[in-house]
Design a protein around this motif. Structure first.
Motif, mmCIF file in Angstrom:
data_model
loop_
_atom_site.group_PDB
_atom_site.id
_atom_site.type_symbol
_atom_site.label_atom_id
_atom_site.label_comp_id
_atom_site.label_asym_id
_atom_site.label_seq_id
_atom_site.Cartn_x
_atom_site.Cartn_y
_atom_site.Cartn_z
ATOM 1 N N ALA A 67 -1.828 -6.895 5.776
ATOM 2 C CA ALA A 67 -0.480 -6.870 5.200
ATOM 3 C C ALA A 67 -0.133 -8.228 4.601
ATOM 4 C CB ALA A 67 0.547 -6.461 6.252
ATOM 5 N N ALA A 68 -0.386 -9.299 5.332
ATOM 6 C CA ALA A 68 -0.100 -10.650 4.838
ATOM 7 C C ALA A 68 -1.013 -10.995 3.668
ATOM 8 C CB ALA A 68 -0.265 -11.665 5.960
ATOM 9 N N MET A 69 -2.272 -10.622 3.762
ATOM 10 C CA MET A 69 -3.223 -10.899 2.676
ATOM 11 C C MET A 69 -2.841 -10.140 1.404
ATOM 12 S SD MET A 69 -6.674 -10.798 5.017
ATOM 13 C CE MET A 69 -7.781 -10.640 3.654
ATOM 14 N N TYR A 70 -2.372 -8.912 1.562
ATOM 15 C CA TYR A 70 -1.970 -8.097 0.404
ATOM 16 C C TYR A 70 -0.740 -8.708 -0.275
ATOM 17 C CZ TYR A 70 -0.644 -4.061 -2.410
ATOM 18 O OH TYR A 70 -0.292 -3.231 -3.454
ATOM 19 N N THR A 71 0.207 -9.170 0.513
ATOM 20 C CA THR A 71 1.394 -9.815 -0.044
ATOM 21 C C THR A 71 0.998 -11.053 -0.850
ATOM 22 O OG1 THR A 71 2.741 -9.002 1.782
ATOM 23 C CG2 THR A 71 3.629 -10.837 0.540
#
Length: 182
Positions: A67-71
């Motif tokens: 989730a953080a990497m996608y953001t």
């Protein structure tokens, strides 16, 4: 990454000849701040579309930190697209996030919407060195919309690999389809 490449090329709609390992310069794009982002795969759509495609592949078996990497990824593709616009070098590049495990399931339906892109850019504005005005970060809503139209989100599984065309089958299919650029 190589399984993603094989799967995507077997759709007969994509050619991904460059990987970050073999041809880093072909997988690299410049951000607004002048720094470079290297994507796992680079290539183009075949047929009428002919747009470049940059692919980020994440072979996770659990949610992890996706989730953080996608953001961060969304903020980066905004920055890359903004830089291309700024330099009159926009080649209509599209961007694809390929994963083997879904993430952010409560937001899944929104992950490719322009509002989600906007929030990602706001979250990473300092890292992207975006200008701040009286009201905070200046984010171009039209650019967020454009980025969202160029964004692909794909979930693969190891089992899907059983459906991939063999190299011989792919060659036969491409000869019969006669897609441009193949």
């Amino acid at each position: 990454m190589f399984r993603a490449k094989q799967y995507l090329e077997s759709t007969t709609h994509l050619q991904l000849p460059w990987t970050a390992y073999d041809h880093e310069s072909m997988c690299k794009r410049q951000r607004l701040d002048g720094s470079k982002k290297v994507y796992d795969l680079s290539g183009y759509f075949l047929g009428q579309r002919r747009h470049p495609l940059l692919v980020e592949a994440k072979k996770y078996s659990v949610v992890g930190s996706q989730a953080a990497m996608y953001t961060e990824y969304l903020a980066d593709i905004y920055s890359v697209t903004a830089r291309a616009h700024q330099n009159d070098m926009d080649d209509d590049a599209e961007f694809m996030w390929v994963t083997w495990h879904p993430f952010s399931q409560n937001n899944w339906a929104k992950l490719t919407h322009h509002e989600y892109v906007r929030e990602a850019v706001r979250e990473h504005a300092e890292r992207l060195k975006l200008r701040t005005g009286e009201g905070g970060v200046e984010i171009d809503d039209e650019l967020c919309r454009l980025v969202s139209t160029r964004l692909w989100l794909l979930v693969l599984s190891d089992r899907q690999h059983e459906l991939v065309l063999s190299p011989e089958e792919l060659k036969l299919a491409m000869m019969n389809l006669k897609r441009d650029g193949a």
